[in-house]
Scaffold this motif. Structure first.
Motif: not given
Ligand SMILES: [Zn+2]
Length: 317
Positions: A42, A45, A47, A60, A63
């Motif tokens: 991501c 963030c 992720h 994601c 988020c």
């Molecule tokens: Zn994210």
């Protein structure tokens, strides 16, 4: 662009290309692996897990940020299939002198010449990689003129003529990579920023005695001046740049039939630079791979120069 390792996975020839990119999903997978070679990450963030939606969005799971593989790229908003775009990219990058709009229109069955022409300009906008390595070692630099009937004084003197500064890397006696840039005039204010942007500090810059290069002495470069004599003309004292100049003029005269819009000159020069710097690439597919990488990792550059809009170049042989 942040440097990262991407496995060099590409079709080595057209048979392999046709076998691999026969449908939309195959093209999409290829964009994915070039955008996220180590798997999805991501951008917001960091992720690594996502949902994939029917609208081809990667969301994601942490988020909920939406990622599109084509947003902001040359494929953004296209109603044509990616398989067609990939085919255009393949021909554009793998043919020795590229492809013109008329041929592209015929090969892909595009609706109009105008569409094919726009596609080619979109492809040209991906030729320059942000943060590309500078030239290094011994570099010849000189200005040439594209267009015009006669060679004139330095600067943007005559109508139908534009100055282009050429830098050519010399590896022993062989020609290495090149850089080409349209300049407004041939003063130091134009030439020095070009050199700084394209040549590694500490390199030897070889020029003629033109005053536009005189400030090179006070910079981080070693400046070597060469002078024309009765026995040695400019072509023989700066052979690298003059070989490039004659190749460019031949290309423009042959491909664009001696006439083109000045505002697009930089785009054509970028395309030429891309091809020239990869002329010894072993597999043609590697050039295709490079452009796909660039399309998903950098925003396309608009290198059209509107200041030069009203200049129609006459390119003579
Ligand atoms: Zn994210």
């Amino acid at each position: 662009m942040k440097p990262f390792y991407i496995p060099e996975d590409f079709p080595v020839n057209e048979v392999e290309f046709d076998k691999r990119f026969y449908d939309e999903n195959a093209c999409y997978d290829y964009l994915f692996q070039n955008r996220w070679p180590d798997g999805f990450v991501c951008t917001k963030c960091g992720h690594t897990e996502y949902w994939f939606t029917s609208r081809k969005l990667f969301i994601c799971t942490n988020c909920q940020f939406n990622h599109s593989l084509t947003a902001g790229t040359i494929f953004h908003g296209t109603r044509k299939k990616l398989t067609l775009w990939f085919k255009a990219l393949w021909w554009f990058t793998t043919r020795k002198t590229g492809i013109n709009a008329l041929t592209l229109k015929a090969l892909l069955g595009l609706g109009s010449y105008n569409t094919a022409w726009k596609w080619l300009h979109k492809l040209r906008s991906c030729m320059i990689r942000d943060g590309r390595e500078k030239l290094s070692g011994q570099i010849e630099v000189d200005e040439i003129y594209i267009g015009g009937q006669h060679s004139g004084k330095r600067g943007r003197g005559a109508e139908h003529k534009l100055a282009v500064v050429v830098a050519a890397e010399k590896n022993e006696k062989k020609l290495g990579r090149i850089r080409l840039q349209v300049v407004r005039n041939c003063s130091g204010d134009e030439l020095l920023p070009f050199i700084k942007a394209n040549v590694e500090s500490g390199s030897t810059v070889v020029t003629d005695g033109w005053k536009g290069y005189s400030k090179l002495e006070k910079t981080c470069y070693k400046h070597q001046q060469v002078f024309q004599t009765k026995a040695k003309n400019k072509e023989s004292v700066l052979p690298g740049v003059h070989m490039v100049a004659s190749l460019i003029k031949r290309l423009f005269f042959g491909t664009y039939h001696g006439r083109m819009d000045g505002c697009y000159l930089q785009c054509y020069l970028d395309e030429y630079t891309f091809r020239f710097n990869r002329r010894n690439t072993k597999y043609v597919g590697k050039r295709f791979f490079r452009i796909v990488q660039q399309t998903v990792n950098t925003l396309p550059f608009n290198r059209k120069n509107n200041i030069l809009n009203n200049i129609s170049l006459l390119v003579t042989s």
